[in-house]
Design a protein around this motif. Structure first.
Motif: not given
Lengths: 87, 592
Positions: A38, A53, B70-71, B210-211, B220, B222-223, B226, B237-240
């Motif tokens: 990723r 993602f 989240g992710y 969603l996207f 967006p 998701l932005e 976040d 939310y989307t972070a790894q």
């Protein structure tokens, strides 16, 4: 009898080859793009986030679907080519 | 018509449908009871498998888990679908060719060992029983929320309906009710999701929404999400979490869920019901199509529900004043009554504040705002059930969601109970205690086993052991570490023999069980755990939920090593492996 067994061997070898290819794609779409790779894909943006993602939440599932139907279609043809299909 | 009457009508209608199917699909032989006479169309079986597989956890809990995690929770999405690739490529077609009725029967025959068969029976019963507890409690909760009856009354009604179609119809009755249940649950899941997606993004397809772009903010979705969650101190939310230990744990957890899914007996036996080997391959694909309809929608529901919850509390944006408690919407009031959502005015300002009060970096901001702790407690499980109310949809949608939750729980419960009762009547009674039992006698004992299994499951649902929530990890761990490797080696290796298989299964099983007990407490008794169940506190740096994948590797390793140092399997077993590898002749293997 010897002919049948060598035919079965080549059928099985073709099956194993196909399974290996499919499993590489299976792992790449989920563990690869969705998790391990990723960070490398972070430059490619998709709907407010990045490609990794998308793969983790949608892409992998779509790839799985295509893989199973592709495998079923290929195998059913291999069955006929090697004369081991049912009926 | 009030909401209660509507719920009663819709749930009552679906139950009448299930009972109608039960009367129509009675089983007259053991082949019908165990495998629906092997006459189920691959698409029909795919739909039944989807309902069999998608439990109360998928329907009610998963979107809530994703909303708050989240992710990181993508593991559930990939793990619970990726297992079907393994099923289709590595197990289902060959087990269908083998042409018997249960998973332990294959393990016993292939490894020419009654011990192996009994180890498989024990794994099957433990995995399935732990799983069924969650379904039964789910039935009770859904009844008490939507039909205003006692938890136990709801449970009895649910158990009676299952009793009707599972005891009468066996696999045949279960198959066709599962098809009906799939239709109910997918409708119930999709309708609110479509409306919420339309409201937030203007896109009627939730996975695209969603996207897509968030209508009110124009950026967006998701932005936006976040931004608002980080503004409240929560993790992006989307972070790894890119630390190596966390990445490794996510990989292992996902892998455990995948091989656990492929190794769960109640899913595998569904593929015994189709007429041909080729059908088993197609059917796995169709199963994933029907599962994907929900699994592609769930992450959208999760993200949108999280955003909706925050906008409800902070109508003017998170930088503005939050909502007055007195001005809260009706759905909040409804769910407060259940205790699954609660408010405590810690700073006495009469407004609801919801933020991450365990974040140290956010503490200063919270203090500057005059906040004295997060004031709202939300149970993750209510998000899907509350969705129609949050989206202000009409009452009949709420009623369908109630029926959908019940359908998800009942269909999985029936599948699990069938796996248990077939193992008891076919593997234990016919296979071990009384091999000369007549066809009629076996059918009767299958029905009695089913009735007993329903009784046990109902009792466990009424008196759930304190560790009920922990045991899902156990069910997947057992399936992943014991059943999946044994099945795979039985098909793909001619060299693995009886000693190797038994040693491998026991090694994988014991390792997984002990590791889970070390972290969750011995037999799940609180306080008896020797290690903390977190990445940093655990014995091997692996959380106990992810350990099934290591258990599976141990099983493979031990089985292969022990087999190499002992005799190779007899010729007839090697011939058996040859024969399950080719589809031709599946029809004749059926009559035995």
């Amino acid at each position: 009898m010897a002919g049948e067994s060598s035919n079965n061997n080549s059928y099985w070898a073709a099956n194993i080859r196909l399974v290996k290819i499919c499993l590489v794609i299976w792992a790449l779409a989920s563990f690869g793009f969705g998790i391990l790779l990723r960070p490398l894909l972070s430059g490619i943006s998709v709907g407010g986030t990045d490609l990794g993602f998308w793969f983790a939440q949608q892409g992998s599932i779509l790839v799985f679907l295509i893989l199973i139907f592709f495998y079923a279609w290929r195998m059913n043809r291999l069955d006929i080519e090697h004369g081991v299909d049912e009926e | 018509m009030d909401q209660f009457t509507l719920n009663l009508l819709v749930v009552g209608a679906t139950f009448a449908l299930y009972i109608g199917i039960a009367i129509w699909a009675r089983a007259g032989s053991t082949s019908e009871f165990y495998a629906a006479g092997r006459g189920v169309h691959p698409v029909t079986n795919g739909m039944a498998t989807a309902a069999d597989w998608m439990s109360a956890a998928s329907f009610i809990s998963m979107a809530g888990l994703i909303a708050f995690g989240g992710y990181a929770t993508s593991s559930y999405l990939m793990g619970w679908t990726g297992g079907y690739v393994l099923l289709a490529l590595l197990l289902a077609p060959y087990l269908r060719k083998f042409g018997k009725f249960t998973v332990p029967e294959f393990i016993g025959d292939r490894f020419y060992s009654p011990t192996a068969r009994m180890v498989a029976v024990i794994c099957l019963i433990v995995a399935s029983l732990t799983y069924v507890i969650g379904q039964m409690t789910g039935v009770g909760v859904a009844f008490s929320r939507f039909l205003e009856v006692e938890n136990s009354t709801g449970l009895f009604i649910g158990a009676t309906v299952v009793f009707f179609y599972a005891v009468l119809g066996g696999m045949k009755g279960v198959t066709y009710t599962q098809v009906a249940q799939y239709c109910v649950l997918i409708t119930a899941y999709t309708i609110p999701a479509v409306f919420i997606s339309l409201q937030l993004t203007g896109n009627p397809l939730p996975p695209l929404g969603l996207f897509g772009d968030h209508l009110p903010s124009g950026q967006p979705l998701l932005e936006t999400l976040d931004q608002v969650v980080t503004d409240l101190g929560f993790a992006e939310y989307t972070a790894q979490d890119g630390s190596p230990s966390s990445v490794i744990n996510m990989v292992l957890f996902t892998f455990s869920l995948m091989i656990g899914t492929a190794g769960l007996p109640h899913v595998i036996i569904r593929f015994f019901t189709v007429p041909k080997v080729a059908d088993a391959r197609w059917s796995a694909g169709w199963a994933l199509v029907f599962i994907a309809l929900l699994y592609l929608t769930a992450p959208a529901v999760g993200a949108m529900a999280r955003l909706n919850l925050i906008t409800t509390i902070y109508p003017g944006g998170v930088a503005e004043e939050s909502i007055d408690y007195e001005a809260r919407p009706d759905w909040v009031k409804n769910w407060e009554q259940t205790g699954l959502l609660s408010f405590e005015d810690k700073n006495g300002d009469g407004k609801i504040q919801w933020y991450n009060d365990s974040s140290e970096s956010f503490a200063a901001t919270a203090e500057a705002n005059g906040w004295a702790g997060s004031e709202l407690t939300v149970n993750r499980d209510i998000l899907v059930l509350a969705n129609p109310e949050i989206a202000q949809l009409p009452g009949w949608v709420i009623a369908i969601v109630a029926a959908g939750g019940l359908a998800a729980a009942l269909s999985t419960a029936a599948g699990l109970l069938l796996a248990i009762s077939s193992a008891v009547s076919h593997d234990v009674i016919k296979g071990t205690i009384n091999p000369n039992i007549s066809e009629k006698g076996e059918l009767l004992s299958a029905r009695v086993s089913m009735a007993v299994a329903i009784g046990v499951a109902t009792w466990l649902g009424l008196n759930p052991p304190g560790f009920a929530a922990q045991t899902v990890a156990l069910a997947f761990g057992l399936a992943a570490a014991s059943i999946f490797p044994a099945l795979m080696m039985g098909i793909f290796s001619k060299r693995v023999n009886n000693t190797g298989a038994v040693a491998g299964m026991l090694a994988g099983l014991l390792f997984t069980l002990v590791y889970i007990f070390l972290h969750k407490g011995w037999f799940f008794i609180p306080g008896t755990n020797m290690f903390e169940d977190s990445i940093s506190g655990s014995l091997l740096g692996i959380q106990s939920t992810a350990i099934g994948s290591i258990g599976a590797l141990i099983n493979f390793g031990v089985a292969i090593m022990v087999s190499r140092s002992t005799d190779e399997p007899p010729q007839e077993i090697q011939d058996l492996v040859e024969s399950i590898r080719v589809p031709r002749g599946a029809g004749s293997a059926q009559a035995h």
